[in-house]
Write an enzyme that holds these catalytic residues in place. Structure first.
Site, short mmCIF file in Angstrom:
data_model
loop_
_atom_site.label_atom_id
_atom_site.label_comp_id
_atom_site.label_asym_id
_atom_site.label_seq_id
_atom_site.Cartn_x
_atom_site.Cartn_y
_atom_site.Cartn_z
N VAL A 1 0.94 -1.20 -0.08
CA VAL A 1 0.03 0.05 -0.07
C VAL A 1 0.79 1.03 0.05
O VAL A 1 1.93 1.55 0.88
CB VAL A 1 -0.89 -0.02 1.19
CG1 VAL A 1 -1.99 1.19 1.19
CG2 VAL A 1 -1.53 -1.41 1.54
N LEU B 1 0.91 5.24 4.83
CA LEU B 1 1.19 5.43 6.32
C LEU B 1 0.53 4.45 7.08
O LEU B 1 -0.75 4.04 6.86
CB LEU B 1 0.91 6.94 6.84
CG LEU B 1 1.80 7.77 6.10
CD1 LEU B 1 1.40 9.26 6.40
CD2 LEU B 1 3.23 7.86 6.60
N ALA C 1 -3.25 5.43 8.48
CA ALA C 1 -4.34 5.56 7.54
C ALA C 1 -4.50 4.53 6.33
O ALA C 1 -5.14 3.36 6.51
CB ALA C 1 -4.36 6.99 6.79
N CYS C 2 -3.75 4.55 5.31
CA CYS C 2 -3.59 3.71 4.20
C CYS C 2 -3.17 2.23 4.59
O CYS C 2 -3.65 1.46 3.83
CB CYS C 2 -2.61 4.23 3.25
SG CYS C 2 -3.19 5.84 2.52
N ILE C 3 -2.76 1.93 5.51
CA ILE C 3 -2.52 0.69 6.19
C ILE C 3 -3.54 0.41 6.99
O ILE C 3 -4.48 -0.81 6.72
CB ILE C 3 -1.04 0.42 6.86
CG1 ILE C 3 0.24 0.52 5.94
CG2 ILE C 3 -1.19 -0.98 7.73
CD1 ILE C 3 0.24 -0.42 4.83
#
Length: 211
Positions: A20, A115, A118-120
């Site tokens: 990601v 990050l 969030a995206c993880i």
């Protein structure tokens, strides 16, 4: 590889790797660990997945406005892999990226990238609700601060995700150094990326092995 589903350890046949946003623009924001160490962990994890035939899904976000393309070193390892670029921070809300994961047929998902906050964490929390088993490769994830990275890991584990490291992933897949089909690649990765453990393996090979 035989008897790899007889216990609670992961096998390559069960897992997919979800990368990601391994992008330089986001890398600038990482404060939870040394950025080069993060990149090295990501590279080690990608090469581990390739060595054991694990499907890899590569997704990015905000490529034109902030984050840029994937790290060149990542792209060199995956020159032909589709890149699922998103508007949403949450990969699980992007139809194409989510379908790419679902299409692998794997329920155990290894997450790495940026990050953590969030995206993880967003797709990890969402995929739990759909019966998947996410594993967060923590040393291949970067957070904006040490504290917020840790808090995000804590939240994910409280909801049922598990935390691991790239080295544990490799050793869990290999399990037995007599498995010759992956021995050379696995040992080579440990020697290159495994710090003192890798140094010890290299020493044993170069200095202690019989001529």
């Amino acid at each position: 590889m035989d008897n790899l589903n007889s216990d609670n350890l992961n096998s390559p046949q069960e897992c997919a790797l979800v990368l990601v946003d391994p992008q330089a623009g986001l890398g600038f924001a990482v404060q939870s660990m040394d950025r080069q160490q993060l990149l090295n962990s990501l590279l080690a994890l990608v090469e581990t997945a390739q060595a054991f035939g694990v499907p890899i899904i590569l997704s990015t976000s905000a490529t034109k406005v902030y984050s840029g393309p994937p790290f060149p070193a990542i792209r060199e390892l995956l020159p032909d892999a589709p890149v699922y670029d998103r508007r949403s921070m949450n990969l699980w809300e992007d139809a194409a990226a989510r379908q790419a994961i679902v299409s692998t047929g794997r329920k155990k998902l290894l997450f790495a990238g940026m990050l953590t906050e969030a995206c993880i964490s967003f797709p990890v929390l969402c995929c739990l609700a759909e019966g998947c088993k996410p594993f967060v490769v923590a040393d291949a994830c970067g957070g904006a601060t040490v504290e917020s990275h840790r808090y995000a890991l804590d939240r994910m584990t409280c909801k049922g995700a598990e935390v691991t490291s790239w080295l544990q992933v490799l050793l869990e897949f290999q399990r037995d150094w007599t498995r010759k089909e992956t021995y050379d690649k696995a040992r080579g990765l440990v020697e290159r990326f495994g710090g003192g453990y890798g140094m010890g393996l290299k020493y044993a090979r170069d200095m202690l092995a019989k001529p």
